[in-house]
Design a protein around this motif. Structure first.
Motif, PDB file in Angstrom:
ATOM      1  N   ASP A   1      -2.422  -3.544  16.369  1.00 56.19           N
ATOM      2  CA  ASP A   1      -3.816  -3.358  15.987  1.00 56.19           C
ATOM      3  C   ASP A   1      -4.165  -1.872  15.945  1.00 56.19           C
ATOM      4  O   ASP A   1      -4.886  -1.413  15.041  1.00 56.19           O
ATOM      5  CB  ASP A   1      -4.718  -4.093  16.976  1.00 56.19           C
ATOM      6  N   LYS A   2      -3.659  -1.101  16.900  1.00 58.22           N
ATOM      7  CA  LYS A   2      -3.907   0.349  16.884  1.00 58.22           C
ATOM      8  C   LYS A   2      -3.279   1.001  15.655  1.00 58.22           C
ATOM      9  O   LYS A   2      -3.866   1.902  15.043  1.00 58.22           O
ATOM     10  CB  LYS A   2      -3.348   0.987  18.158  1.00 58.22           C
ATOM     11  N   ILE A   3      -2.083   0.530  15.286  1.00 56.46           N
ATOM     12  CA  ILE A   3      -1.419   1.089  14.102  1.00 56.46           C
ATOM     13  C   ILE A   3      -2.238   0.803  12.848  1.00 56.46           C
ATOM     14  O   ILE A   3      -2.428   1.682  11.998  1.00 56.46           O
ATOM     15  CB  ILE A   3       0.003   0.515  13.972  1.00 56.46           C
ATOM     16  N   LEU A   4      -2.726  -0.428  12.726  1.00 54.57           N
ATOM     17  CA  LEU A   4      -3.518  -0.782  11.542  1.00 54.57           C
ATOM     18  C   LEU A   4      -4.813   0.017  11.478  1.00 54.57           C
ATOM     19  O   LEU A   4      -5.243   0.445  10.404  1.00 54.57           O
ATOM     20  CB  LEU A   4      -3.822  -2.279  11.545  1.00 54.57           C
ATOM     21  N   ASN A   5      -5.446   0.217  12.626  1.00 51.07           N
ATOM     22  CA  ASN A   5      -6.693   0.977  12.632  1.00 51.07           C
ATOM     23  C   ASN A   5      -6.471   2.439  12.237  1.00 51.07           C
ATOM     24  O   ASN A   5      -7.379   3.092  11.712  1.00 51.07           O
ATOM     25  CB  ASN A   5      -7.342   0.914  14.019  1.00 51.07           C
ATOM     26  N   ALA A   6      -5.255   2.941  12.498  1.00 50.57           N
ATOM     27  CA  ALA A   6      -4.953   4.332  12.152  1.00 50.57           C
ATOM     28  C   ALA A   6      -4.359   4.478  10.756  1.00 50.57           C
ATOM     29  O   ALA A   6      -4.176   5.609  10.283  1.00 50.57           O
ATOM     30  CB  ALA A   6      -3.985   4.927  13.175  1.00 50.57           C
ATOM     31  N   SER A   7      -4.075   3.369  10.077  1.00 45.98           N
ATOM     32  CA  SER A   7      -3.450   3.419   8.758  1.00 45.98           C
ATOM     33  C   SER A   7      -4.514   3.615   7.676  1.00 45.98           C
ATOM     34  O   SER A   7      -5.598   3.038   7.735  1.00 45.98           O
ATOM     35  CB  SER A   7      -2.663   2.133   8.484  1.00 45.98           C
ATOM     36  N   HIS A   8      -4.178   4.421   6.662  1.00 42.79           N
ATOM     37  CA  HIS A   8      -5.119   4.704   5.572  1.00 42.79           C
ATOM     38  C   HIS A   8      -4.966   3.729   4.413  1.00 42.79           C
ATOM     39  O   HIS A   8      -5.934   3.452   3.700  1.00 42.79           O
ATOM     40  CB  HIS A   8      -4.923   6.142   5.072  1.00 42.79           C
ATOM     41  N   ASN A   9      -3.757   3.223   4.216  1.00 38.60           N
ATOM     42  CA  ASN A   9      -3.534   2.277   3.125  1.00 38.60           C
ATOM     43  C   ASN A   9      -2.407   1.323   3.509  1.00 38.60           C
ATOM     44  O   ASN A   9      -1.818   1.444   4.588  1.00 38.60           O
ATOM     45  CB  ASN A   9      -3.203   3.008   1.818  1.00 38.60           C
ATOM     46  N   MET A  10      -2.113   0.394   2.611  1.00 38.17           N
ATOM     47  CA  MET A  10      -1.132  -0.641   2.924  1.00 38.17           C
ATOM     48  C   MET A  10       0.270  -0.068   3.079  1.00 38.17           C
ATOM     49  O   MET A  10       1.033  -0.499   3.946  1.00 38.17           O
ATOM     50  CB  MET A  10      -1.152  -1.717   1.830  1.00 38.17           C
ATOM     51  N   ASP A  11       0.625   0.905   2.255  1.00 32.46           N
ATOM     52  CA  ASP A  11       1.954   1.509   2.361  1.00 32.46           C
ATOM     53  C   ASP A  11       2.122   2.227   3.693  1.00 32.46           C
ATOM     54  O   ASP A  11       3.201   2.189   4.306  1.00 32.46           O
ATOM     55  CB  ASP A  11       2.186   2.479   1.203  1.00 32.46           C
ATOM     56  N   ASP A  12       1.061   2.879   4.132  1.00 28.26           N
ATOM     57  CA  ASP A  12       1.102   3.567   5.427  1.00 28.26           C
ATOM     58  C   ASP A  12       1.295   2.570   6.564  1.00 28.26           C
ATOM     59  O   ASP A  12       2.095   2.779   7.477  1.00 28.26           O
ATOM     60  CB  ASP A  12      -0.190   4.363   5.625  1.00 28.26           C
ATOM     61  N   ALA A  13       0.574   1.461   6.505  1.00 20.41           N
ATOM     62  CA  ALA A  13       0.706   0.430   7.544  1.00 20.41           C
ATOM     63  C   ALA A  13       2.095  -0.190   7.529  1.00 20.41           C
ATOM     64  O   ALA A  13       2.698  -0.424   8.587  1.00 20.41           O
ATOM     65  CB  ALA A  13      -0.361  -0.652   7.332  1.00 20.41           C
ATOM     66  N   PHE A  14       2.628  -0.437   6.336  1.00 22.35           N
ATOM     67  CA  PHE A  14       3.950  -1.054   6.231  1.00 22.35           C
ATOM     68  C   PHE A  14       5.026  -0.127   6.769  1.00 22.35           C
ATOM     69  O   PHE A  14       6.007  -0.572   7.366  1.00 22.35           O
ATOM     70  CB  PHE A  14       4.230  -1.408   4.773  1.00 22.35           C
ATOM     71  N   GLN A  15       4.860   1.169   6.566  1.00 22.17           N
ATOM     72  CA  GLN A  15       5.848   2.139   7.052  1.00 22.17           C
ATOM     73  C   GLN A  15       5.924   2.123   8.579  1.00 22.17           C
ATOM     74  O   GLN A  15       7.004   2.280   9.155  1.00 22.17           O
ATOM     75  CB  GLN A  15       5.476   3.531   6.559  1.00 22.17           C
ATOM     76  N   HIS A  16       4.790   1.935   9.238  1.00 23.00           N
ATOM     77  CA  HIS A  16       4.764   1.935  10.701  1.00 23.00           C
ATOM     78  C   HIS A  16       5.058   0.559  11.293  1.00 23.00           C
ATOM     79  O   HIS A  16       5.305   0.449  12.495  1.00 23.00           O
ATOM     80  CB  HIS A  16       3.402   2.418  11.204  1.00 23.00           C
TER      81      HIS A  16
END
Length: 238
Positions: A54-69
């Motif tokens: 959840d912390k990673i998603l809140n810090a992600s700017h877009n879907m590609d950024d979230a998928f990378q983490h």
């Protein structure tokens, strides 16, 4: 020498049916504690992982950024993002319908949430079964043991309490074991239900975080889309 009325000795000298009931209840008691230990470890690890996601998603700017983490397949968010990306790919030619895309993405995520809820509840149903049936199973053993004691008295024509007491004590032990199995089962079931609800809330937070990212991505696509070209006819063409 007096008759030994220790629980173990009463179990060894009990009627076969009563002994079977006691064995069944003892297995139920052990099962309760095995489930408690295993589910507590499982849910605590899952809760920590979901909070990190959840912390990673809140810090992600877009879907590609979230998928990378969240590229590790052990992450629940990894599977959710794959489902979102698959739906976006299928809807590539109709991205103008942003509300439709969001609705289909939500349907995918709801299915993943439902599957995760089933996985979280796995193994806890037996606790409810033990809690509901163990007292009655023990009561059956008690009734059977007392019935056999009284039939033995009638057959031997002996009315001494010393003759009937061991059989009745063995029968009552079955009821006690039923309660010993049922009470922890109910307590553990309620405890794990609360823990499961917390994990489900964290899963819902993941869904909410992903939907925010999807909404932002769709808004960016709408803002970056080229403006329609207006072809003005000249007066000569009119």
């Amino acid at each position: 020498m007096g008759v030994s009325l220790s629980p173990w000795q009463m179990f060894l000298t009990a009627e076969p049916v009563v002994k079977f009931v006691m064995t069944l209840l003892a297995l139920g008691f052990v099962t309760v504690w095995v489930i408690l230990i295993s589910k507590t470890i499982e849910l605590s690890r899952l809760r920590r992982r979901l909070m990190a996601e959840d912390k990673i998603l809140n810090a992600s700017h877009n879907m590609d950024d979230a998928f990378q983490h969240l590229e590790d397949e052990d992450y629940l968010g990894h599977g959710m993002i794959l489902a979102v990306k698959a739906e976006q790919e299928r809807s590539r030619d109709i991205t103008a319908d942003r509300d439709g895309v969001k609705e289909r993405v939500i349907l995918h995520l709801e299915r993943i949430e439902a599957a995760e809820a089933r996985a979280l509840n796995k193994g806890t149903g037996i606790l409810a079964t033990i809690g509901a049936t163990a007292p009655f199973i023990g009561l059956f053993g008690t009734v059977w043991g007392i019935m056999r004691s009284f039939t033995g008295i009638a057959a031997s024509h002996a009315t001494s309490l010393a003759v009937v007491a061991p059989g009745i004590a063995e029968a009552l032990l079955a009821t006690a074991m039923g309660l010993v199995a049922a009470i922890p089962a109910v307590i553990v079931y309620n405890h794990l239900s609360r823990e499961t609800m917390q994990c489900r809330a964290h899963v819902a937070d993941l869904t909410s975080g992903l939907m925010r990212i999807v909404s932002r991505d769709l808004s960016r696509q709408a803002l970056n889309a080229p403006a329609p070209v207006l072809q003005l006819r000249s007066a000569a063409d009119a």
